[in-house]
Write a protein that holds these residues in place. Structure first.
Motif, PDB file in Angstrom:
ATOM      1  N   LEU A 467       0.810  -1.216   0.000  1.00 45.76           N
ATOM      2  CA  LEU A 467       0.000   0.000   0.000  1.00 45.76           C
ATOM      3  C   LEU A 467       0.843   1.266   0.000  1.00 45.76           C
ATOM      4  O   LEU A 467       0.295   2.372  -0.125  1.00 45.76           O
ATOM      5  CB  LEU A 467      -0.944   0.010   1.198  1.00 45.76           C
ATOM      6  N   THR A 469       3.568   1.510  -2.061  1.00 47.51           N
ATOM      7  CA  THR A 469       4.238   1.596  -3.358  1.00 47.51           C
ATOM      8  C   THR A 469       3.610   2.731  -4.159  1.00 47.51           C
ATOM      9  O   THR A 469       2.641   3.366  -3.717  1.00 47.51           O
ATOM     10  CB  THR A 469       4.111   0.276  -4.126  1.00 47.51           C
ATOM     11  N   GLY A 472       0.166   1.956  -4.595  1.00 46.25           N
ATOM     12  CA  GLY A 472      -0.430   1.449  -3.362  1.00 46.25           C
ATOM     13  C   GLY A 472      -1.826   1.945  -3.074  1.00 46.25           C
ATOM     14  O   GLY A 472      -2.654   1.231  -2.521  1.00 46.25           O
TER      15      GLY A 472
END
Length: 655
Positions: A467, A469, A472
């Motif tokens: 989450l 990224t 995310g």
């Protein structure tokens, strides 16, 4: 009312008094078998004072949705007129469910899973509660990590989202020196985010644009710098390392407050629960002194009575109450389980929900006073600047704060308040998961609470890595969209139906009376039996009808992502039928005998403290004998007796 109605099996009505006496003696012996059960309650711990419980419940129930969801919902749904359906559903659904969960949690002193000794067939209800809390914990702390990042970035002479010309800005960026027109369609954000216990579904639409091409510095800071947003869920990208550090810090803070149990948590909440109110008050005082603030407040509270005729308004009010009070997550049960057995839970259950709702209304004045100032500064209307969810807390409100004198100070206060509110709710959800494991395996895990807490926080932190990224937020959208919607209603509906019609409200009210020393008003029986289940069904239907496929920023998700979301949503409901089937297969006898036995309270059910447990079973034994005597008199045609003794006689029971 016979013994079957209060949960204990009887040998049936006997015409011969000798047979009845024999049956009564055997039943009493069966009841007494639970008197000397080892409970290990001394090692479980509890609150040091009554305020520990109340403050923790307030912190758990008051979440981010009170700040970024309710004000927008109120303005959209008729201003002050929205308060009418809001408080109606508080009375019909919020109060009954909160009182019910707090009562059986305190009575049993057990977690949401083990407390279902009251009706073992439906143990899956407790498992579902813990699963929902565990899933929401994953992404809720990601939101807390966002607030931490913004908090750290606020300690600067010039706020980084206040102007263009930074590395992350594009040629479309327009700073506050130009007249910014906010697109009234607010079409550049569609983020659904939960708050706590809690919890609260948010659909945020917020975009600062000039015409259809220009964007604000705060929007570009959020998308291009904080998130480094990718093109879709298929493009996960790399981990945002600054957010990873904030996420680790957020989980470390949660661990520090929970690894010693509620003794430390209670002390922490003496600061963490009142602090946001102090900051909100400071922000309100500052907000109302700004030019244009009164126009924003009028826009917030001015009633539009015609809105009450719209189905959407009533559905939104019911949904907001359901999520904001925090029913169905297991947090209320967990917090109440650490109370003293004789604590006046009836009083506490009346205090917490109204404080929660009052906070939502109060926060609206804070938000709209500043948004009114922003509209005044930009020459826009209130409709053009109002937003909700992350569009409010990470775009619109920061943009408004950046225009204030000494803007870093107000930014620090605002994001510190958001962090405190968010982490308060996170405490309740994580403690629900930890307590569930400790109570399910007390001999193995209870003495290893520090290790269990550390493992739980590490696992949840690792699950949150996708989450943070670059893609995310698309994953977060899926989890929130499906995990905390229809499943919560089904869990709560099963919960209230089982207690009202299987365990029986008469038995439940008698337990509450035995626990707190007086019987609450009989209206609770009718609410639990009929009204509250009907309201939950209405909320569930409204949620399902308005759910729709998950989207973000107007982009549709691929089919595999939608299927993944539905699997997550259904996963917390499956334990209910799954454990029903499993436990029936584990029992002996005919199918009817198995189901009947599993629907009755187990021999382990009752107060956990030995002294309270002894009194309770003596109380039940006396009730048993009284009922058998009443049966004989009834068979002779003389009169019909009630199962439960009057309170005056009950006080004379020897202990």
């Amino acid at each position: 009312m016979n013994l079957d109605e209060i949960g204990y099996r009887d040998t049936g009505r006997k015409k011969m008094s000798s047979e009845s006496n024999s049956s009564g003696d055997n039943s009493i012996e069966m009841i007494k078998r639970g008197e000397n059960r080892s409970t290990e309650t001394d090692t479980r711990g509890g609150w040091k004072g009554r305020m520990d419980f109340i403050l923790t419940c307030i912190g758990y129930a008051v979440g981010l949705g009170n700040i970024w969801r309710f004000p927008y919902l109120c303005y959209k749904s008729g201003g002050g007129a929205f308060f009418i359906p809001y408080f109606i559903f508080l009375l019909l659904c919020g109060y009954p469910l909160f009182f019910m969960e707090a009562s059986y949690g305190q009575f049993s002193s057990l977690s949401p899973i083990t407390t279902w000794r009251m009706s073992p067939l439906f143990k899956g209800v407790g498992v579902g509660m813990v699963m929902v809390s565990g899933l929401v914990c994953v992404y809720y702390n990601v939101i807390v990590a966002w607030t931490l990042y913004y908090l750290f970035m606020s300690f600067r002479a010039v706020l980084p989202w206040s102007s263009c010309g930074n590395d992350w800005n594009t040629e479309n960026c327009v700073d506050g020196s130009e007249r910014v027109v906010i697109n009234s369609t607010l079409s550049n954000y569609t983020v659904s985010t939960m708050s706590n216990i809690s919890s609260h579904i948010i659909t945020a639409n917020g975009s600062l644009t000039l015409g259809s091409a220009k964007t604000s510095p705060s929007e570009e800071y959020w998308e291009n710098h904080v998130l480094e947003l990718s093109g879709g869920i298929e493009e996960a990208g790399i981990i945002r390392w600054p957010l990873l550090l904030c996420l680790i810090l957020a989980w470390f803070f949660v661990f520090l407050c929970l690894f010693k149990g509620v003794k430390v948590l209670g002390k922490v909440m003496h600061f963490a629960a009142p602090f946001p109110y102090l900051v909100l008050l400071v922000l309100l005082i500052r907000g109302v002194t700004l030019p244009g603030a009164m126009e924003g407040i009028k826009f917030y509270v001015f009633p539009k009575w015609e809105k009450l005729g719209e189905f959407q308004v009533w559905g939104d009010a019911a949904l907001q109450i359901f999520y904001s009070v925090g029913m169905g997550w297991g947090g209320i049960v967990t917090m109440a389980s650490y109370n003293k057995f004789s604590n006046n839970i009836y009083r506490d259950a009346l205090i917490v929900p109204i404080i929660n709702c009052g906070t939502s209304i109060f926060a609206g004045f804070v938000i709209f006073s500043v948004l009114g100032f922003m509209a005044h500064q930009t020459g826009s209307s209130i409709e053009e600047v109002v937003s909700q969810g992350p569009g409010l807390t990470f775009v619109a409100y920061p943009a408004a704060v950046a225009k204030l004198p000494i803007s870093p100070l107000w930014a620090v206060l605002f994001f510190l308040m958001l962090f405190t509110i968010g982490v308060d709710s996170q405490f309740g959800m994580v403690e629900t998961c930890i307590t569930a494991f400790l109570d399910t395996f007390p001999k193995t895990l209870r003495k290893r609470r520090v290790l269990v807490s550390a493992i739980a926080c590490i696992i949840e932190c690792l699950l949150g890595l996708p989450l943070i990224t670059q893609g995310g937020i698309y994953v977060l959208q899926i989890i929130d969209w499906y995990c905390a919607s229809f499943s919560l209603m089904l869990i709560s509906l099963t919960e209230v139906l089982v207690i009202a019609h299987v365990y029986k409200t008469e038995r439940f009210m008698a337990d509450i009376e035995f626990m707190i020393g007086f019987k609450p008003h009989a209206i609770w029986i009718y609410l639990w039996k009929y009204v509250t289940p009907a309201v939950i069904v209405f909320i569930w239907l409204f949620s399902v009808i308005t759910l729709g496929p998950v989207t973000y920023d107007g982009r549709s998700y691929p089919q595999w992502a939608i299927v993944f979301g539905w699997c997550l949503g259904v996963s917390s409901v499956l334990p209910i039928p799954g454990l029903i089937i499993f436990q029936i297969l584990q029992e002996r006898g005919s199918l009817r005998q198995r189901i009947t036995k599993l629907m009755k309270p187990s021999e382990e059910w009752g107060p956990s403290v030995q002294e309270d447990r002894d009194r309770y079973f003596k109380h039940l034994a006396l009730q048993k004998r009284t009922d058998l005597t009443a049966l004989h008199i009834e068979e002779d045609g003389e009169t019909e007796k009630h199962m439960f003794l009057p309170s005056s006689e009950k006080d004379s029971i020897p202990v």
